[in-house]
Design an enzyme around this catalytic site. Structure first.
Site, PDB file in Angstrom:
ATOM      1  N   CYS A  98       0.813  -1.225   0.000  1.00  0.00           N
ATOM      2  CA  CYS A  98       0.000   0.000   0.000  1.00  0.00           C
ATOM      3  C   CYS A  98       0.846   1.275   0.000  1.00  0.00           C
ATOM      4  O   CYS A  98       0.572   2.213  -0.754  1.00  0.00           O
ATOM      5  CB  CYS A  98      -0.993  -0.013   1.155  1.00  0.00           C
ATOM      6  SG  CYS A  98      -0.262   0.064   2.800  1.00  0.00           S
ATOM      7  N   HIS A 146      -2.135   1.326   6.939  1.00  0.00           N
ATOM      8  CA  HIS A 146      -2.678   1.145   5.593  1.00  0.00           C
ATOM      9  C   HIS A 146      -2.993   2.517   5.024  1.00  0.00           C
ATOM     10  O   HIS A 146      -3.506   3.398   5.713  1.00  0.00           O
ATOM     11  CB  HIS A 146      -3.937   0.270   5.599  1.00  0.00           C
ATOM     12  CG  HIS A 146      -4.383  -0.078   4.214  1.00  0.00           C
ATOM     13  ND1 HIS A 146      -3.678  -0.949   3.414  1.00  0.00           N
ATOM     14  CD2 HIS A 146      -5.420   0.364   3.462  1.00  0.00           C
ATOM     15  CE1 HIS A 146      -4.291  -1.055   2.236  1.00  0.00           C
ATOM     16  NE2 HIS A 146      -5.345  -0.255   2.242  1.00  0.00           N
ATOM     17  N   HIS A 158      -5.962   1.390  -3.869  1.00  0.00           N
ATOM     18  CA  HIS A 158      -5.048   0.922  -2.834  1.00  0.00           C
ATOM     19  C   HIS A 158      -4.607  -0.495  -3.134  1.00  0.00           C
ATOM     20  O   HIS A 158      -5.161  -1.174  -3.994  1.00  0.00           O
ATOM     21  CB  HIS A 158      -5.695   1.025  -1.439  1.00  0.00           C
ATOM     22  CG  HIS A 158      -6.805   0.062  -1.189  1.00  0.00           C
ATOM     23  ND1 HIS A 158      -6.897  -0.679  -0.043  1.00  0.00           N
ATOM     24  CD2 HIS A 158      -7.877  -0.303  -1.938  1.00  0.00           C
ATOM     25  CE1 HIS A 158      -7.965  -1.444  -0.080  1.00  0.00           C
ATOM     26  NE2 HIS A 158      -8.579  -1.218  -1.215  1.00  0.00           N
TER      27      HIS A 158
END
Length: 186
Positions: A98, A146, A158
């Site tokens: 990510c 994240h 993502h």
């Protein structure tokens, strides 16, 4: 000290949390001093569903100029990576995690970002979730591990995790209570 648990308001909206004083993310100082300030709308539409309700996060189009041409270049780069595998620790060009995806996307736009998601959370200006625009970074989980790139209309690009593929989907796909904040770079 743990970050406070988010609970939906009576209308089902999720609260927006902002740093209490300096605007710095609490991870740097170990603080858990967050105040609930602005409402965060309930689940947004995915690419398979209806549009986002008026007034909800992401009601602007990707053509809005708030983040300008650099954000557009970052978004174009990220969109070109959709379908590539998510691999923990990968930094491209064949696969990403990510943080390396957002790092590479903004690098393509001429903006240098740190390698990790928690460090990227300190790289720009913290903004309310109600003000996110295409190109802003969204951070998830108490430890901000994240990150996704907001694309507009309640969606983000993502790398969801190992064994999955880079995709554009709802900002709520990680979990409604997982979102912790947003940062604007440009």
């Amino acid at each position: 000290m743990a970050w406070p648990q988010q609970q939906p308001a009576a209308d089902g909206a999720w609260p927006q949390q902002q740093p209490a004083d300096s605007g710095a993310w609490p991870l740097q100082t170990g603080e858990a001093a967050w105040q609930q300030q602005q409402p965060f709308p309930g689940p947004a539409a995915t690419t398979d569903g209806p549009g986002t309700p008026a007034g909800a996060v992401g009601t602007v189009s990707a053509a809005d100029p708030v983040n300008g041409p650099k954000a557009e270049r970052a978004l174009d780069f990220a969109r070109a990576q959709t379908g590539r595998p998510c691999v923990m620790g990968a930094t491209g060009p064949d696969s990403y995690d990510c943080a390396s995806l957002t790092q590479a996307a903004w690098k393509a736009a001429g903006v240098a970002l740190p390698r990790s998601a928690p460090d990227q959370a300190n790289a720009g200006t913290v903004i309310p979730l109600s003000s996110v625009q295409p190109g802003d970074l969204l951070f998830f989980h108490d430890d901000l591990t994240h990150v996704g790139l907001y694309t507009g209309n309640g969606l983000m690009i993502h790398a969801p995790g190992p064994g999955r593929y880079i995709r554009e989907e709802s900002v709520h796909s990680v979990g409604e209570s997982a979102i912790r904040g947003a940062v604007r770079l440009a």
